[in-house]
Design an enzyme around this catalytic site. Structure first.
Site, short mmCIF file in Angstrom:
data_model
loop_
_atom_site.label_atom_id
_atom_site.label_comp_id
_atom_site.label_asym_id
_atom_site.label_seq_id
_atom_site.Cartn_x
_atom_site.Cartn_y
_atom_site.Cartn_z
N GLY A 1 -4.63 -12.92 -42.49
CA GLY A 1 -5.37 -13.24 -43.72
C GLY A 1 -6.78 -12.69 -43.74
O GLY A 1 -7.10 -11.78 -42.96
N HIS B 1 -5.74 -3.92 -44.54
CA HIS B 1 -4.43 -4.59 -44.67
C HIS B 1 -3.66 -3.99 -45.85
O HIS B 1 -2.46 -3.76 -45.77
CB HIS B 1 -4.62 -6.09 -44.94
CG HIS B 1 -5.26 -6.85 -43.83
ND1 HIS B 1 -6.48 -7.47 -43.97
CD2 HIS B 1 -4.85 -7.12 -42.56
CE1 HIS B 1 -6.79 -8.09 -42.84
NE2 HIS B 1 -5.83 -7.89 -41.97
P1 AMP Z 1 -5.13 -8.85 -38.51
O1 AMP Z 1 -5.11 -9.59 -39.79
O2 AMP Z 1 -6.50 -8.49 -38.04
O3 AMP Z 1 -4.26 -9.45 -37.45
O4 AMP Z 1 -4.46 -7.41 -38.84
C1 AMP Z 1 -3.19 -7.31 -39.38
C2 AMP Z 1 -2.74 -5.88 -39.32
O5 AMP Z 1 -3.64 -5.06 -40.08
C3 AMP Z 1 -2.73 -5.31 -37.90
O6 AMP Z 1 -1.60 -4.48 -37.72
C4 AMP Z 1 -4.02 -4.51 -37.85
O7 AMP Z 1 -4.00 -3.46 -36.92
C5 AMP Z 1 -4.08 -3.99 -39.28
N1 AMP Z 1 -5.44 -3.62 -39.63
C6 AMP Z 1 -6.57 -4.37 -39.45
N2 AMP Z 1 -7.66 -3.67 -39.83
C7 AMP Z 1 -7.22 -2.46 -40.25
C8 AMP Z 1 -7.87 -1.28 -40.75
N3 AMP Z 1 -9.20 -1.22 -40.89
N4 AMP Z 1 -7.10 -0.22 -41.09
C9 AMP Z 1 -5.75 -0.27 -40.94
N5 AMP Z 1 -5.08 -1.34 -40.47
C10 AMP Z 1 -5.80 -2.42 -40.12
#
Ligand code: AMP
Length: 280
Positions: free
Chosen positions: A31, A37
């Protein structure tokens, strides 16, 4: 967009959908959604008939209770963002749905060297928590494709180890950055204006490295980059290493791998930021 909170209802819904021979793309998140995301959601929408995004702040992957407590949450905003992005389904389970046997009864995954280096040593138990939650999601959803961000490079390698048993293909999406270069992250919301500006120096240092790494040997480049990042006000490098991008083993000279990734974790004030760049 349909919102599910119960695993069984989602599982049944997807069972029905699967009879129509559709492909399912899955984007797990915690979230506090941002454009990083959304880039994963958009890729999944392009590749599949149906896209599911999960929002669940997974307690078992936090080794620091204060970090879990401070993790940004914004469910209403997230639902609006997902609607605008045309996401088909959002899954927002309770902890009872994800850990029916309780959080004390985690499965132990063999993650090899991956949990003994870098994020693995800095955050003991973190990757076991990640493996457990994603395994549970894969069990419920059984997606054709799982979308992950390159930003969490080591996490991608961890999940490659476990996704095989569900025959789920992993699609890795490039890191989306702010105009300043700062890698987008939910944790950026905890930076104040000055810190956020300064945090761009991390990406700048990595981008400099990407252009100049061949000019010096690995130890000199490493020392130079750490020095640069540590010169940013309030910044302290937790680790900065070069790894073989395929095996994710740490290397000490440029000739030890054909594809090299530089990965770093930096504390800025009390916020811990991750970033990485592929050098070649
Ligand atoms: P999180 O909500 O931080 O657990 O991230 C969920 C997914 O989004 C994970 O696969 C992350 O690697 C990806 N994600 C987070 N930040 C970025 C970003 N800046 N660019 C691309 N993917 C991202």
């Amino acid at each position: 967009m349909i919102v599910f909170k119960k695993a069984l209802l989602l599982h049944d819904f997807l069972g029905q959908k699967r009879k129509e021979k559709i492909t399912i793309g899955f984007v797990p998140t915690m979230g506090a959604l941002h454009d990083g995301h959304i880039s994963l959601i958009e890729k999944s929408l392009d590749d599949n008939h149906l896209t599911i995004c999960s929002i669940y702040v997974n307690p078992t992957q936090f080794n620091d209770a204060r970090d879990l407590e401070k993790y940004p949450r914004n469910v209403t905003g997230d639902i609006e963002i997902l609607c605008t992005a045309n996401c088909d389904v959002v899954f927002m389970p309770s902890t009872e749905e994800i850990y029916p046997a309780g959080m004390g009864k985690l499965k132990e995954y063999d993650l090899g060297h991956l949990e003994k280096i870098l994020e693995g040593t800095s955050r003991p138990g973190h990757f076991q928590g990640v493996a457990n939650v994603v395994a549970r999601f894969l069990e419920i959803i059984r997606p054709d494709r799982l979308y992950l961000g390159q930003k969490d490079f080591q996490q991608v390698r961890v999940l490659e180890q476990i996704a095989g048993r569900w025959e789920t293909e992993i699609v890795v999406c490039p890191t989306r950055r702010e105009a300043t270069g700062l890698a987008m992250s939910s944790r950026n919301k905890r930076l104040n204006g000055v810190q956020r500006k300064n945090a761009a120096g991390i990406a700048k240092s990595l981008l400099f490295l990407q252009e100049h790494w061949r000019e010096k040997d690995l130890p000199s480049m490493k020392q130079h980059t750490i020095y640069r990042i540590n010169s940013i006000p309030e910044a302290q490098v937790d680790y900065l290493e070069f790894c073989d991008a395929v095996s994710f083993k740490i290397i000490h000279d440029w000739n030890s791998a054909s594809k090299i990734v530089c990965v770093t974790a930096v504390r800025l004030g009390d916020v811990r930021l991750l970033d990485n760049v592929l050098l070649n």
